[in-house]
Design an enzyme around this catalytic site. Structure first.
Site, PDB file in Angstrom:
ATOM      1  N   ASP A  14      42.705  30.153  43.858  1.00 65.87           N
ATOM      2  CA  ASP A  14      42.556  31.606  43.835  1.00 65.87           C
ATOM      3  C   ASP A  14      41.336  31.973  42.989  1.00 65.87           C
ATOM      4  OD1 ASP A  14      43.211  34.273  44.241  1.00 65.87           O
ATOM      5  OD2 ASP A  14      44.593  34.349  42.528  1.00 65.87           O
ATOM      6  N   HIS A  66      44.332  44.336  40.977  1.00 70.03           N
ATOM      7  CA  HIS A  66      44.830  43.192  40.222  1.00 70.03           C
ATOM      8  C   HIS A  66      45.644  43.638  39.014  1.00 70.03           C
ATOM      9  CE1 HIS A  66      42.900  40.010  42.415  1.00 70.03           C
ATOM     10  NE2 HIS A  66      41.719  40.592  42.324  1.00 70.03           N
ATOM     11  N   SER A 102      51.099  42.926  44.298  1.00 69.20           N
ATOM     12  CA  SER A 102      52.432  42.996  43.683  1.00 69.20           C
ATOM     13  C   SER A 102      52.917  44.441  43.665  1.00 69.20           C
ATOM     14  CB  SER A 102      52.399  42.448  42.254  1.00 69.20           C
ATOM     15  OG  SER A 102      52.328  41.032  42.267  1.00 69.20           O
TER      16      SER A 102
END
Length: 311
Positions: free
Chosen positions: A82, A180, A216
């Site tokens: 990643d 993020h 998320s």
């Protein structure tokens, strides 16, 4: 079963209207929870390693843990780097057994991003490894990724065809409103994914795998547990799961999930230690954390990604 690339995974996901979960891993319990959930849900899975995870756990340890997971779970797994920051990091992972890498040149100008990405693609493809590139920049902080809100930028659809054609990347990470880190949006803010940008990219890149980072949802259940057990967290919300499910039904074939895993793991440790302050056996409280990881990943596979029962 050996590690696989994401090529066949993404082809089936695109055709089936679902996405593959790319879950960040840092230790044994997280890998166990993720792969046990994927095995029971009959779903392929991508185990994703950040630069921070390699520094913390050591590349060799992570490789062996993933090899153990492959022995225990008979499901397709890819091991992915990643946010590879440069050619050297990507080369190290390609040479070290990863089946997929991401080269993140999004902080460079367009021409330099293409040049760097093509260099990684050429090296990776010669060795049977696939490559993810990125256009556009997500705001937020996560491990070594730190982009201020004013520096974030949506992906420009006018650039995607040239970028893919000249670099030869196998998938493309885009910026359409995800972010993020765990604390993406303050209460009162309205998260909104730019599906208009996604649709235009789909039109220009038909049947090409698209990736969403920073996806998320900041599970309020785990945030509440952490706070009730002495943790101090900012009040924040993540990306609504219905938006992610909508994206997964389109050309988005890979959705990255990290912060939700951290919240679930931390909630389990805090809850176990507060319930028994005399506990000193890490197997006791890490077992709870691992259970939370498994429960969370099962939920994501079934209700967000839609990849359950696809094997």
């Amino acid at each position: 079963m050996a590690l696989v690339t994401t090529t066949e995974m993404f082809k089936k996901a695109y055709e089936g209207g679902y996405a593959i979960g790319a879950f960040n891993v840092n230790n044994m319990e997280i890998i166990q929870g993720i792969t046990e959930a994927a095995g029971e849900m009959k779903s392929p899975v991508i185990l994703q390693v950040s630069a921070g995870a390699r520094k913390y756990a050591n590349h060799a340890y992570l490789i062996k843990l993933v090899e153990a997971a492959l022995e225990v779970n008979d499901i397709p797994m890819a091991l992915h780097l990643d946010h590879g920051a440069d050619f050297e990091v990507c080369k190290s992972c390609i040479d070290g057994g990863f089946s997929s890498v991401m080269i993140d040149g999004s902080h460079h100008n367009f021409a330099d991003n293409m040049e760097l990405t093509k260099k990684v693609v050429d090296y990776a493809h010669e060795r049977g490894v696939v490559v993810e590139g990125e256009l556009g920049q997500l705001a937020g902080v996560e491990d070594d990724v730190n982009v201020a809100a004013e520096d974030a930028s949506y992906t420009n659809p006018d650039q995607v065809e040239e970028f893919v054609a000249k670099t030869g990347v196998d998938s493309l990470a885009i910026a359409i409103g995800t972010s993020h880190g765990a604390f993406k949006f303050k209460p009162g803010q309205k998260p909104q994914l730019r599906f208009d940008i996604l649709e235009e990219i789909e039109r220009r890149l038909p049947q090409f795998p698209i990736v969403l980072h920073g996806a998320s949802s900041v599970s309020q259940e785990y945030v509440k547990i952490i706070k009730e057990n002495g943790g101090k967290l900012e009040d924040a919300i993540g990306i609504p799961e219905d938006m992610l499910r909508q994206a997964a039904k389109s050309s988005v074939c890979k959705i990255n999930i990290d912060s939700d895993l951290r919240l679930a793991f931390t909630a389990g440790v805090r809850q176990a230690l507060v319930a028994d302050p005399t506990a000193f056996d890490p197997r006791a409280y890490l077992k709870v954390a691992r259970s939370n990881i498994k429960e969370l990943v099962s939920h994501k596979i079934k209700n967000v990604l839609g990849s359950d029962n696809t094997l």
